[in-house]
Design a protein around this motif. Structure first.
Motif, short mmCIF file in Angstrom:
data_model
loop_
_atom_site.label_atom_id
_atom_site.label_comp_id
_atom_site.label_asym_id
_atom_site.label_seq_id
_atom_site.Cartn_x
_atom_site.Cartn_y
_atom_site.Cartn_z
N UNK A 186 -22.80 47.93 5.94
CA UNK A 186 -23.58 49.16 6.00
C UNK A 186 -24.28 49.31 7.35
N UNK A 187 -24.25 50.52 7.89
CA UNK A 187 -24.88 50.77 9.19
C UNK A 187 -26.38 50.48 9.16
N UNK A 188 -27.03 50.77 8.04
CA UNK A 188 -28.48 50.59 7.98
C UNK A 188 -28.91 49.14 8.01
N UNK A 189 -27.97 48.23 7.90
CA UNK A 189 -28.28 46.80 7.99
C UNK A 189 -28.34 46.30 9.43
N UNK A 197 -11.62 56.58 18.05
CA UNK A 197 -13.05 56.68 17.72
C UNK A 197 -13.85 56.09 18.87
N UNK A 198 -15.16 56.30 18.80
CA UNK A 198 -16.08 55.55 19.64
C UNK A 198 -16.45 54.29 18.87
N UNK A 199 -16.31 53.16 19.52
CA UNK A 199 -16.58 51.87 18.90
C UNK A 199 -17.93 51.35 19.39
N UNK A 200 -18.73 50.90 18.42
CA UNK A 200 -20.08 50.42 18.70
C UNK A 200 -20.25 48.98 18.20
N UNK A 246 -15.40 58.42 14.41
CA UNK A 246 -14.45 59.42 14.86
C UNK A 246 -15.14 60.79 14.84
N UNK A 247 -14.62 61.74 15.61
CA UNK A 247 -15.23 63.08 15.65
C UNK A 247 -15.33 63.70 14.26
N UNK A 248 -16.50 64.17 13.92
CA UNK A 248 -16.72 64.82 12.64
C UNK A 248 -16.83 63.89 11.46
N UNK A 249 -16.84 62.59 11.72
CA UNK A 249 -16.92 61.62 10.61
C UNK A 249 -18.15 60.74 10.78
N UNK A 250 -18.51 60.09 9.68
CA UNK A 250 -19.63 59.18 9.73
C UNK A 250 -19.22 57.86 10.39
#
Length: 123
Positions: free
Chosen positions: A106-109, A92-95, A40-44
């Protein structure tokens, strides 16, 4: 290397539904756990859901349990995220991304991120 392209986002009223798709190129798609994240805007960027290579194990972030459902079709090299009972806070933008190693939450995974698809929920 797998390349990912998301689609299916849009503008929807609160309580509505959408189905997001993540189409993958590459012959190794079916070997990997796949995940959906959102930012979401302004969020991780945050974890939403993940699905094991054969669809047998599913993982969800607590706020979407019972509302979102992840699935995959390995024959079509596609993973889906079904969004139901949408709320404005789901905007949000969904990826989608391919899991490599480590915690599924975790994103780093993950790597090989797609470009994202925008979901906007109006109240």
């Amino acid at each position: 290397q797998v390349q990912l392209v998301e689609s299916g986002g849009g503008l929807v009223q609160a309580g509505g539904s959408l189905r997001l798709s993540c189409a993958a190129s590459g012959r190794t798609f079916s070997s990997y756990t796949m995940g959906w994240f959102r930012q979401a805007p302004g969020k991780e960027r945050e974890f939403v859901a993940a699905i094991s290579w054969n669809g047998g194990t599913l993982y969800y972030e607590d706020s979407v349990k019972g509302r979102f459902f992840i699935s995959r079709d390995n024959a079509k090299n596609t993973v889906y995220l079904h969004l139901n009972s949408l709320k404005p806070e789901d905007t949000a933008v969904y990826y989608c991304a391919q899991h490599i190693s480590g915690s599924y939450y975790l994103t780093q995974a993950y790597n090989n991120w797609g470009q994202g698809t925008q979901v906007t929920v109006s109240s």
